[in-house]
Design a protein around this motif. Sequence first.
Motif, PDB file in Angstrom:
ATOM      1  N   SER A  17       0.906  -1.244  -0.299  1.00  0.00           N
ATOM      2  CA  SER A  17       0.199  -0.359   0.318  1.00  0.00           C
ATOM      3  C   SER A  17       0.973   1.107   0.064  1.00  0.00           C
ATOM      4  N   ASP A  40      -7.632  -4.574  -0.814  1.00  0.00           N
ATOM      5  CA  ASP A  40      -8.083  -4.577  -0.511  1.00  0.00           C
ATOM      6  C   ASP A  40      -8.873  -5.116   1.276  1.00  0.00           C
ATOM      7  N   ASP A  45      -6.410   0.435   3.754  1.00  0.00           N
ATOM      8  CA  ASP A  45      -5.496   1.135   4.552  1.00  0.00           C
ATOM      9  C   ASP A  45      -5.728   2.565   3.843  1.00  0.00           C
ATOM     10  N   ASP A 123      -3.432  -1.887  -5.818  1.00  0.00           N
ATOM     11  CA  ASP A 123      -3.662  -2.347  -4.482  1.00  0.00           C
ATOM     12  C   ASP A 123      -4.311  -3.446  -3.811  1.00  0.00           C
TER      13      ASP A 123
HETATM   14 MG   LIG Z   1      -1.559  -2.957   2.236  1.00  0.00          MG
END
Ligand SMILES: [Mg+2]
Length: 254
Positions: A17, A40, A45, A123
């Motif tokens: 990330s 994710d 995040d 990501d």
């Molecule tokens: Mg990550």
Amino acid sequence: MTVNVVFASGKGGVGKSTVALNVAVALAQEGIRVGLIDADIYGPDIPAMVGITRRTPATSITLWQAQVPAVEPVEHLGVKIMSAQFLIAEDQPLDWQMPLVGLLMRRLVHDVTWGELDLLLVDVPPGTGDLQQELFTLLADPWVVLVVTPQYSAHLDGRKLVSMLQRRNIRIFGGVENMTGLDCPSCGAQMRLFEQVSEEYAIWSQGVGRLAEVPFTPADVASNAHTPLVLAAPDAPASWQLLEVARKIRSVLL
Ligand SMILES: [Mg+2]
Ligand SMILES: Nc1ncnc2c1ncn2[C@@H]1O[C@H](COP(=O)(O)OP(=O)(O)OP(=O)(O)O)[C@@H](O)[C@H]1O
């Protein structure tokens, strides 16, 4: 045409990330039209990393509908960001399995009003499960950037990812070695944070080119928690390395 680049790893917590976000921001600064998908679902995040929130929780019903309204990405630091976090209520227990996970991935890729993009960075969570497989199917001709730390386990798991990608004929752009070391603030010597895997065992021996070696950067250097390092501390050695990844993506893929 939009170039799709997935930031993946076998092992978790290696810096996917962080690298994806910094590369996205660096390229957006240069006027490239960049989208960033935080796919994710188990640990979305990216919004927290840049301090943005959005609550448009989807229920499983809206995911199942044939006709779903397109979702607007959030533009921040010049990057159009779409996160699984925008679609899932914060307190929603995530016991989703396929095919619901697949539907969510489809929504993140295809049901977003991206507009014209030069580059779409994705990501993903670590590993090679259903979610990653589904994403590689949904994205047109994806490239993969592998992220590893110098640790044996990162390469052990990374090798499995490399084998899976090679078996599926998915193109590997290269690998980023993250948290390679730490410059001692008092003596300047570089300290290793982890054990070093041997070159023969590392993913570099599997034909993965090293794009950059990003040192560990203490929080004191990256003073503003919500500003990606390439903006907060552009002169830090880690930023040079992250900018180098962005430069290589730009010069080779765009
Ligand atoms: Mg990550
Ligand atoms: N070069 C670095 N220097 C200092 N801290 C770093 C560096 N790279 C990543 N980190 C920190 O390490 C932690 C893990 O990084 P990150 O969340 O980017 O990894 P990840 O691979 O995306 O993890 P996950 O597998 O959980 O999604 C974060 O707290 C991040 O801020």
